[in-house]
Design a protein around this motif. Structure first.
Motif, mmCIF file in Angstrom:
data_model
loop_
_atom_site.group_PDB
_atom_site.id
_atom_site.type_symbol
_atom_site.label_atom_id
_atom_site.label_comp_id
_atom_site.label_asym_id
_atom_site.label_seq_id
_atom_site.Cartn_x
_atom_site.Cartn_y
_atom_site.Cartn_z
ATOM 1 N N ALA A 322 0.825 -1.208 0.000
ATOM 2 C CA ALA A 322 0.000 0.000 0.000
ATOM 3 C C ALA A 322 0.857 1.256 0.000
ATOM 4 O O ALA A 322 0.492 2.279 -0.596
ATOM 5 C CB ALA A 322 -0.929 -0.004 1.216
ATOM 6 N N ALA A 323 2.036 1.175 0.664
ATOM 7 C CA ALA A 323 2.951 2.326 0.695
ATOM 8 C C ALA A 323 3.813 2.426 -0.555
ATOM 9 O O ALA A 323 4.574 3.393 -0.699
ATOM 10 C CB ALA A 323 3.838 2.236 1.931
ATOM 11 N N GLY A 324 3.722 1.428 -1.451
ATOM 12 C CA GLY A 324 4.517 1.464 -2.686
ATOM 13 C C GLY A 324 5.989 1.204 -2.473
ATOM 14 O O GLY A 324 6.824 1.687 -3.241
ATOM 15 N N LYS A 325 6.336 0.423 -1.453
ATOM 16 C CA LYS A 325 7.751 0.194 -1.149
ATOM 17 C C LYS A 325 8.506 -0.502 -2.278
ATOM 18 O O LYS A 325 9.636 -0.096 -2.593
ATOM 19 C CB LYS A 325 7.902 -0.597 0.150
ATOM 20 N N PRO A 326 7.960 -1.558 -2.936
ATOM 21 C CA PRO A 326 8.734 -2.202 -4.017
ATOM 22 C C PRO A 326 9.114 -1.223 -5.126
ATOM 23 O O PRO A 326 10.264 -1.199 -5.576
ATOM 24 C CB PRO A 326 7.788 -3.298 -4.525
ATOM 25 N N GLN A 327 8.156 -0.405 -5.552
ATOM 26 C CA GLN A 327 8.455 0.560 -6.612
ATOM 27 C C GLN A 327 9.453 1.621 -6.142
ATOM 28 O O GLN A 327 10.327 2.069 -6.903
ATOM 29 C CB GLN A 327 7.159 1.234 -7.087
ATOM 30 N N THR A 328 9.332 2.011 -4.867
ATOM 31 C CA THR A 328 10.265 3.011 -4.321
ATOM 32 C C THR A 328 11.698 2.479 -4.313
ATOM 33 O O THR A 328 12.646 3.199 -4.683
ATOM 34 C CB THR A 328 9.835 3.398 -2.898
ATOM 35 N N GLU A 332 14.842 3.928 -6.419
ATOM 36 C CA GLU A 332 16.067 4.357 -5.733
ATOM 37 C C GLU A 332 17.287 3.652 -6.292
ATOM 38 O O GLU A 332 18.347 4.262 -6.473
ATOM 39 C CB GLU A 332 15.935 4.073 -4.241
ATOM 40 N N ALA A 333 17.156 2.349 -6.583
ATOM 41 C CA ALA A 333 18.286 1.609 -7.162
ATOM 42 C C ALA A 333 18.625 2.139 -8.548
ATOM 43 O O ALA A 333 19.808 2.220 -8.923
ATOM 44 C CB ALA A 333 17.950 0.117 -7.231
ATOM 45 N N VAL A 334 17.623 2.516 -9.336
ATOM 46 C CA VAL A 334 17.886 3.080 -10.666
ATOM 47 C C VAL A 334 18.603 4.415 -10.536
ATOM 48 O O VAL A 334 19.545 4.716 -11.278
ATOM 49 C CB VAL A 334 16.562 3.235 -11.447
ATOM 50 N N ALA A 335 18.177 5.238 -9.581
ATOM 51 C CA ALA A 335 18.753 6.577 -9.437
ATOM 52 C C ALA A 335 20.149 6.540 -8.830
ATOM 53 O O ALA A 335 21.061 7.239 -9.299
ATOM 54 C CB ALA A 335 17.824 7.442 -8.576
ATOM 55 N N ARG A 336 20.345 5.740 -7.764
ATOM 56 C CA ARG A 336 21.626 5.735 -7.043
ATOM 57 C C ARG A 336 22.542 4.594 -7.421
ATOM 58 O O ARG A 336 23.725 4.602 -7.104
ATOM 59 C CB ARG A 336 21.388 5.662 -5.540
ATOM 60 N N GLY A 337 22.006 3.562 -8.052
ATOM 61 C CA GLY A 337 22.785 2.377 -8.359
ATOM 62 C C GLY A 337 22.514 1.249 -7.383
ATOM 63 O O GLY A 337 22.773 0.091 -7.695
ATOM 64 N N TRP A 338 21.986 1.562 -6.208
ATOM 65 C CA TRP A 338 21.681 0.543 -5.211
ATOM 66 C C TRP A 338 20.661 1.102 -4.223
ATOM 67 O O TRP A 338 20.477 2.315 -4.105
ATOM 68 C CB TRP A 338 22.943 0.108 -4.461
ATOM 69 N N ALA A 339 19.996 0.189 -3.542
ATOM 70 C CA ALA A 339 19.051 0.563 -2.493
ATOM 71 C C ALA A 339 19.116 -0.506 -1.406
ATOM 72 O O ALA A 339 19.335 -1.687 -1.695
ATOM 73 C CB ALA A 339 17.632 0.672 -3.048
#
Length: 619
Positions: A322-328, A332-339
């Motif tokens: 519900a909080a959208g954690k998988p997409q978040t 984040e991994a796409v933007a920073r390289g890792w999450a």
């Protein structure tokens, strides 16, 4: 006469056909080199062959100018243009021979000069332009000074390169053909050096008067152009076969690369399949599972055929979805390289476990997103143990705080009543032993009170006890030294306050920190004076990168280096005289470290003790 070669025919071909083949062979050689050129396989050869291609194009075009002369005759300026183009075409041949010979002979010093071709061209140009009938003279000198050495050096360089550099352990027919092609090319250039460099037109040069193409024709009945054309054809064909070395080695590189890739994939698969404590798997750019290992199967309960192609959302709780954690996490991994994330995850049977997850983006060299790697570790047991340990520590600290608080009041009463009893019996107590016992009771009661006070300070040192703000340290120390005036006077000490920049901290802990530091100096430095100058304590500070440093210096006996860490331990004292509680400096370090700072001991400028407090600029 229409031209110099009008009606001239050989026993095989007319001269116009000879010139056509001659130019076509060299142009074809240059084209083959450009098509198959590869400087990744053999850089020492690949970085040199472009010079041979330049020679092929220039010399082929020059021979077609001879074809034009044979068919249409000379026009205005054409003899001069042919002479200059001949000289220009020999320059890359001479440089090709020098470079290849240098590589084949392991770079001898006498072949390292890159200006040899320019020097030869300059000599040919100077001698050619200085003689009579300069186009003819320039052609003769160009052949002698550039064409002859260029052809011989190229022949020797090709021969040595094939002998020393092209070494294969397995001699397949294709590889033997390449070796023989290099040797035939070397022979062709050696013959061309004689036919195209030594045997030239008859002209006003001594050597050209003895050895020239007219005498060659009279002796053999063949024009030298036919020999040159044969050399050109042989060189072009053999160079074409020699260029297959790039094709073979490119194919071998591809095979080696595929083999290494297969080995790497095999090792990676064995590694991931053998790891059972971690779930290691890959996701596509949309977050769907692409691979699965034994650890993932054991941890999450899915078989490989059940999970492949499904979204990673099936591992998350309804609240996280519900909080959208998988997409978040993917974003984040796409933007920073890792999450990285820690939290609850779901197994196939619906049960939950605590997971420590690292998600890394995978990109190709061009930066295109290929997918993600996901590493999951089950930390349920660790979290439970840490939570249990945290509760145990909290209970223990609470017990210690409550115990110290409840013991503080009896100790205070004991100290007051011991002082009162001493006062009441002062004039009536004649027994020295009784008086000594009564003094001892009072002393120990005061010591117990101080000890319990410091225990309370130590237990509270790592938690704020008020608002954290920028505190005026100079004003705080002025009030503190005023409150400690009797203690300072009893020790016969002098306190000097220097520059004291503000610091971010809560006031109670900062007050404890400086009060303990000053009390420690008064307790341990003052008794050691023994008639020496009065005890001086200097407190000063300075702003440093990222924080503030405060120094409390005294002119006491100091602390030897082997004890400077020991004094920060709880209940550690260097003297056995009963003074102090042994907790003071431990309180100082606990306060400093609780906000990311440090506390250390050094030598003061006067040889005493220096207490250094490095505190961060931000709380």
């Amino acid at each position: 006469m229409v031209g110099r070669y009008e009606n001239m025919t050989t026993v095989i071909l007319p001269m116009d056909v000879v010139f056509l083949l001659y130019g076509l062979a060299f142009l074809g050689m240059g084209l083959v080199i450009l098509v198959r050129y590869d400087d990744h396989s053999r850089p020492e050869l690949g970085n040199t062959l472009w010079l041979l291609a330049a020679f092929g194009f220039l010399h082929g075009f020059r021979e077609w100018m001879d074809l034009w002369r044979a068919v249409h005759g000379d026009g205005p300026g054409q003899p001069q243009a042919r002479a200059l183009l001949l000289l220009l075409s020999f320059l890359p041949l001479l440089e090709f021979g020098r470079r290849l010979l240098r590589e084949s002979l392991d770079r001898p010093p006498w072949l390292t000069a890159p200006w040899s071709a320019v020097l030869a061209a300059g000599a040919a140009l100077g001698l050619g332009l200085g003689g009579p009938s300069w186009p003819l003279s320039l052609e003769i000198w160009s052949r002698l000074l550039c064409g002859l050495p260029g052809g011989l050096m190229s022949a020797l360089g090709l021969w040595l390169y094939c002998r020393r550099r092209i070494v294969w352990t397995d001699q397949t027919p294709e590889r033997r053909l390449i070796l023989w092609s290099g040797r035939i090319a070397a022979g062709s250039f050696a013959l061309y050096a004689v036919a195209g460099g030594l045997i030239g037109p008859q002209g006003p040069v001594a050597l050209a008067a003895l050895i020239n193409q007219t005498r060659f024709l009279a002796l053999t009945g063949l024009p030298i152009q036919l020999v040159r054309a044969a050399c050109a054809v042989a060189a072009a064909v053999s160079i074409g076969f020699l260029m297959r070395i790039f094709l073979i080695e490119a194919r071998q590189r591809l095979l080696d690369s595929n083999r290494r890739l297969a080995e790497s994939e095999s090792r990676f698969r064995l590694m991931t399949e053998s790891v059972e404590d971690y779930a290691l798997f890959m996701l596509d750019p949309e977050g769907c599972v692409m691979s699965w290992n034994a650890g993932a199967k054991r941890m999450k309960g899915y078989e490989e055929n059940e999970i492949l192609g499904r979204s990673l959302a099936c591992f998350y709780t309804p609240d996280d979805l519900a909080a959208g954690k998988p997409q978040t996490l993917l974003a984040e991994a796409v933007a920073r390289g890792w999450a990285e994330d820690m939290g609850w995850r779901l197994r196939r049977d619906g049960s939950r476990f605590q997971a420590d997850v690292v998600l890394s983006a995978i990109r190709d060299p061009a930066g295109t997103l290929l997918g993600f790697t996901k590493v999951t570790r089950d930390i349920t047991q660790r979290v439970m143990l840490e939570d249990r340990l945290r509760r145990s520590n909290q209970d223990l600290q609470r017990f210690a705080e409550v115990t110290a608080h409840h013991l503080q009041e009896p100790a205070a009463r004991l100290a007051r009543y011991a002082d009162r009893l001493t006062g009441l019996l002062a004039g009536r107590l004649d027994d020295p032993e009784a008086r000594l016992a009564l003094d001892f009771i009072g002393q120990q009661a005061r010591r117990q009170k101080a000890l319990l006070r410091d225990v309370q300070r130590y237990l509270a040192a790592d938690q704020p006890r008020g608002e954290i703000s920028a505190i005026d340290v100079a004003a705080l120390l002025t009030r503190l030294t005023g409150a400690m005036a009797a203690r300072i006077a009893a020790a016969g000490a002098v306190i000097d306050l220097g520059a004291l920049p503000p610091v971010l901290l809560d006031r109670p802990r900062l007050l404890d920190l400086f009060e303990v530091a000053l009390d420690n100096a008064l307790t341990y430095a003052a008794p050691a004076r023994n008639g020496a100058p009065p005890l001086r304590i200097a407190v000063h500070g300075e702003e440093r990168a990222g924080g503030v440093r405060y120094c409390i210096d005294d002119n006491g006996p100091g602390i030897e280096s082997q004890y400077r860490e020991r004094v920060f331990r709880v209940f550690e004292r260097l003297t056995g005289d009963g003074e102090g509680t042994g907790i003071g400096l431990a309180i100082v370090r606990r306060v400093a470290e609780s906000i990311g700072g440090t506390a250390a001991i050094a030598v003061s400028p006067e040889g005493g003790c220096r207490l250094i407090l490095d505190l961060p600029a931000k709380s």
